[in-house]
Scaffold this motif. Structure first.
Motif, PDB file in Angstrom:
ATOM      1  N   GLY A   1      37.874  22.009  -3.193  1.00  0.00           N
ATOM      2  CA  GLY A   1      38.104  21.731  -4.609  1.00  0.00           C
ATOM      3  C   GLY A   1      37.502  20.414  -5.045  1.00  0.00           C
ATOM      4  O   GLY A   1      38.052  19.725  -5.905  1.00  0.00           O
ATOM      5  N   PHE A   2      36.357  20.044  -4.465  1.00  0.00           N
ATOM      6  CA  PHE A   2      35.726  18.754  -4.723  1.00  0.00           C
ATOM      7  C   PHE A   2      34.547  18.935  -5.679  1.00  0.00           C
ATOM      8  O   PHE A   2      33.462  19.367  -5.265  1.00  0.00           O
ATOM      9  N   PRO A   3      34.726  18.615  -6.970  1.00  0.00           N
ATOM     10  CA  PRO A   3      33.694  18.889  -7.971  1.00  0.00           C
ATOM     11  C   PRO A   3      32.343  18.239  -7.699  1.00  0.00           C
ATOM     12  O   PRO A   3      31.303  18.868  -7.899  1.00  0.00           O
ATOM     13  N   ASP A   4      32.339  16.987  -7.249  1.00  0.00           N
ATOM     14  CA  ASP A   4      31.058  16.318  -7.002  1.00  0.00           C
ATOM     15  C   ASP A   4      30.253  17.041  -5.925  1.00  0.00           C
ATOM     16  O   ASP A   4      29.044  17.230  -6.050  1.00  0.00           O
ATOM     17  N   GLY A   5      30.917  17.454  -4.864  1.00  0.00           N
ATOM     18  CA  GLY A   5      30.247  18.180  -3.794  1.00  0.00           C
ATOM     19  C   GLY A   5      29.776  19.555  -4.232  1.00  0.00           C
ATOM     20  O   GLY A   5      28.707  20.020  -3.825  1.00  0.00           O
ATOM     21  N   ILE A   6      30.566  20.206  -5.071  1.00  0.00           N
ATOM     22  CA  ILE A   6      30.178  21.513  -5.603  1.00  0.00           C
ATOM     23  C   ILE A   6      28.896  21.378  -6.409  1.00  0.00           C
ATOM     24  O   ILE A   6      27.919  22.091  -6.189  1.00  0.00           O
ATOM     25  N   ARG A   7      28.887  20.453  -7.335  1.00  0.00           N
ATOM     26  CA  ARG A   7      27.714  20.275  -8.198  1.00  0.00           C
ATOM     27  C   ARG A   7      26.471  19.908  -7.388  1.00  0.00           C
ATOM     28  O   ARG A   7      25.396  20.464  -7.585  1.00  0.00           O
ATOM     29  N   GLU A   8      26.620  18.964  -6.469  1.00  0.00           N
ATOM     30  CA  GLU A   8      25.490  18.524  -5.661  1.00  0.00           C
ATOM     31  C   GLU A   8      24.882  19.690  -4.886  1.00  0.00           C
ATOM     32  O   GLU A   8      23.663  19.857  -4.829  1.00  0.00           O
ATOM     33  N   ASN A   9      25.715  20.533  -4.312  1.00  0.00           N
ATOM     34  CA  ASN A   9      25.212  21.618  -3.484  1.00  0.00           C
ATOM     35  C   ASN A   9      24.698  22.799  -4.295  1.00  0.00           C
ATOM     36  O   ASN A   9      23.786  23.490  -3.837  1.00  0.00           O
ATOM     37  N   VAL A  10      25.211  23.022  -5.486  1.00  0.00           N
ATOM     38  CA  VAL A  10      24.607  24.029  -6.369  1.00  0.00           C
ATOM     39  C   VAL A  10      23.201  23.569  -6.752  1.00  0.00           C
ATOM     40  O   VAL A  10      22.246  24.357  -6.713  1.00  0.00           O
ATOM     41  N   LEU A  11      23.056  22.300  -7.093  1.00  0.00           N
ATOM     42  CA  LEU A  11      21.730  21.777  -7.441  1.00  0.00           C
ATOM     43  C   LEU A  11      20.768  21.844  -6.252  1.00  0.00           C
ATOM     44  O   LEU A  11      19.599  22.207  -6.416  1.00  0.00           O
ATOM     45  N   LEU A  12      21.254  21.508  -5.061  1.00  0.00           N
ATOM     46  CA  LEU A  12      20.405  21.592  -3.870  1.00  0.00           C
ATOM     47  C   LEU A  12      20.009  23.034  -3.571  1.00  0.00           C
ATOM     48  O   LEU A  12      18.848  23.301  -3.244  1.00  0.00           O
ATOM     49  N   ALA A  13      20.958  23.944  -3.677  1.00  0.00           N
ATOM     50  CA  ALA A  13      20.648  25.355  -3.424  1.00  0.00           C
ATOM     51  C   ALA A  13      19.549  25.833  -4.377  1.00  0.00           C
ATOM     52  O   ALA A  13      18.570  26.456  -3.952  1.00  0.00           O
ATOM     53  N   LYS A  14      19.695  25.503  -5.633  1.00  0.00           N
ATOM     54  CA  LYS A  14      18.688  25.904  -6.619  1.00  0.00           C
ATOM     55  C   LYS A  14      17.336  25.279  -6.293  1.00  0.00           C
ATOM     56  O   LYS A  14      16.304  25.949  -6.303  1.00  0.00           O
ATOM     57  N   ALA A  15      17.332  23.993  -5.975  1.00  0.00           N
ATOM     58  CA  ALA A  15      16.082  23.285  -5.662  1.00  0.00           C
ATOM     59  C   ALA A  15      15.418  23.833  -4.397  1.00  0.00           C
ATOM     60  O   ALA A  15      14.197  23.836  -4.295  1.00  0.00           O
ATOM     61  N   PHE A  16      16.220  24.321  -3.452  1.00  0.00           N
ATOM     62  CA  PHE A  16      15.690  24.865  -2.202  1.00  0.00           C
ATOM     63  C   PHE A  16      15.292  26.326  -2.315  1.00  0.00           C
ATOM     64  O   PHE A  16      14.900  26.945  -1.330  1.00  0.00           O
ATOM     65  N   GLY A  17      15.416  26.901  -3.522  1.00  0.00           N
ATOM     66  CA  GLY A  17      14.971  28.273  -3.730  1.00  0.00           C
ATOM     67  C   GLY A  17      15.988  29.348  -3.414  1.00  0.00           C
ATOM     68  O   GLY A  17      15.650  30.530  -3.335  1.00  0.00           O
ATOM     69  N   VAL A  18      17.244  28.961  -3.239  1.00  0.00           N
ATOM     70  CA  VAL A  18      18.296  29.950  -3.024  1.00  0.00           C
ATOM     71  C   VAL A  18      18.529  30.669  -4.351  1.00  0.00           C
ATOM     72  O   VAL A  18      18.566  30.034  -5.406  1.00  0.00           O
ATOM     73  N   SER A  19      18.691  31.970  -4.307  1.00  0.00           N
ATOM     74  CA  SER A  19      18.909  32.720  -5.549  1.00  0.00           C
ATOM     75  C   SER A  19      20.288  32.409  -6.131  1.00  0.00           C
ATOM     76  O   SER A  19      21.210  31.986  -5.407  1.00  0.00           O
ATOM     77  N   LYS A  20      20.411  32.618  -7.410  1.00  0.00           N
ATOM     78  CA  LYS A  20      21.697  32.445  -8.080  1.00  0.00           C
ATOM     79  C   LYS A  20      22.731  33.381  -7.461  1.00  0.00           C
ATOM     80  O   LYS A  20      23.886  33.006  -7.252  1.00  0.00           O
ATOM     81  N   ASN A  21      22.316  34.601  -7.136  1.00  0.00           N
ATOM     82  CA  ASN A  21      23.220  35.585  -6.556  1.00  0.00           C
ATOM     83  C   ASN A  21      23.778  35.112  -5.211  1.00  0.00           C
ATOM     84  O   ASN A  21      24.989  35.193  -4.977  1.00  0.00           O
ATOM     85  N   ILE A  22      22.932  34.618  -4.351  1.00  0.00           N
ATOM     86  CA  ILE A  22      23.397  34.143  -3.038  1.00  0.00           C
ATOM     87  C   ILE A  22      24.263  32.898  -3.201  1.00  0.00           C
ATOM     88  O   ILE A  22      25.264  32.727  -2.498  1.00  0.00           O
ATOM     89  N   THR A  23      23.895  32.035  -4.139  1.00  0.00           N
ATOM     90  CA  THR A  23      24.700  30.834  -4.391  1.00  0.00           C
ATOM     91  C   THR A  23      26.095  31.230  -4.870  1.00  0.00           C
ATOM     92  O   THR A  23      27.101  30.690  -4.407  1.00  0.00           O
ATOM     93  N   MET A  24      26.155  32.221  -5.765  1.00  0.00           N
ATOM     94  CA  MET A  24      27.459  32.709  -6.220  1.00  0.00           C
ATOM     95  C   MET A  24      28.220  33.417  -5.099  1.00  0.00           C
ATOM     96  O   MET A  24      29.446  33.386  -5.079  1.00  0.00           O
ATOM     97  N   ASP A  25      27.509  34.038  -4.162  1.00  0.00           N
ATOM     98  CA  ASP A  25      28.175  34.628  -2.992  1.00  0.00           C
ATOM     99  C   ASP A  25      28.888  33.555  -2.164  1.00  0.00           C
ATOM    100  O   ASP A  25      29.982  33.791  -1.647  1.00  0.00           O
ATOM    101  N   SER A  26      28.256  32.373  -2.048  1.00  0.00           N
ATOM    102  CA  SER A  26      28.898  31.268  -1.325  1.00  0.00           C
ATOM    103  C   SER A  26      30.183  30.842  -2.013  1.00  0.00           C
ATOM    104  O   SER A  26      31.193  30.584  -1.351  1.00  0.00           O
ATOM    105  N   VAL A  27      30.117  30.783  -3.330  1.00  0.00           N
ATOM    106  CA  VAL A  27      31.325  30.445  -4.108  1.00  0.00           C
ATOM    107  C   VAL A  27      32.360  31.555  -3.940  1.00  0.00           C
ATOM    108  O   VAL A  27      33.536  31.296  -3.664  1.00  0.00           O
ATOM    109  N   GLY A  28      31.918  32.788  -4.109  1.00  0.00           N
ATOM    110  CA  GLY A  28      32.843  33.922  -4.057  1.00  0.00           C
ATOM    111  C   GLY A  28      33.580  34.037  -2.739  1.00  0.00           C
ATOM    112  O   GLY A  28      34.790  34.272  -2.716  1.00  0.00           O
ATOM    113  N   SER A  29      32.887  33.834  -1.629  1.00  0.00           N
ATOM    114  CA  SER A  29      33.565  33.927  -0.334  1.00  0.00           C
ATOM    115  C   SER A  29      34.574  32.793  -0.157  1.00  0.00           C
ATOM    116  O   SER A  29      35.615  32.971   0.467  1.00  0.00           O
TER     117      SER A  29
END
Length: 108
Positions: free
Chosen positions: A54-82
């Motif tokens: 439940g750490f917002p700063d870490g969530i935001r940082e890693n969503v931005l990194l995932a996007k920058a590294f070419g991870v799809s939105k779908n896979i990024t949301m899968d990480s959140v969903g699990s």
């Protein structure tokens, strides 16, 4: 959003000023971590972890990194969903506040 980006850099500012060797070791750990695995594993795994925490700063940082590294939105949301199996609906609310604007503007 600028405040969240600033918060994400605070550890660099603190360690860079007061413990530069620790910052170097911390960065080295992450850079060596991805020699065998694809670099996309780092933000998706940490996003899962930060969502459970439940750490917002870490969530935001890693969503931005995932996007920058070419991870799809779908896979990024899968990480959140699990992670929501542990974090529940409160975790989803934290993700929305921390990174909802990124997901809203993320075109596949």
């Amino acid at each position: 959003a600028d405040l969240m980006a600033e918060r994400g850099r605070r550890h660099v500012q603190l360690l860079g000023r007061h413990r530069p060797n620790l910052l170097k070791a911390y960065r080295n750990r992450f850079e060596n971590c991805v020699r065998l695995l694809p670099k996309q594993m780092v933000p998706t795994t940490l996003l899962h972890y930060e969502t459970i925490r439940g750490f917002p700063d870490g969530i935001r940082e890693n969503v931005l990194l995932a996007k920058a590294f070419g991870v799809s939105k779908n896979i990024t949301m899968d990480s959140v969903g699990s992670a929501l199996f542990n974090a529940g609906s409160a975790g989803a609310s934290i993700v929305q506040r921390a990174a909802g604007d990124i997901f809203d503007r993320w075109d596949e």
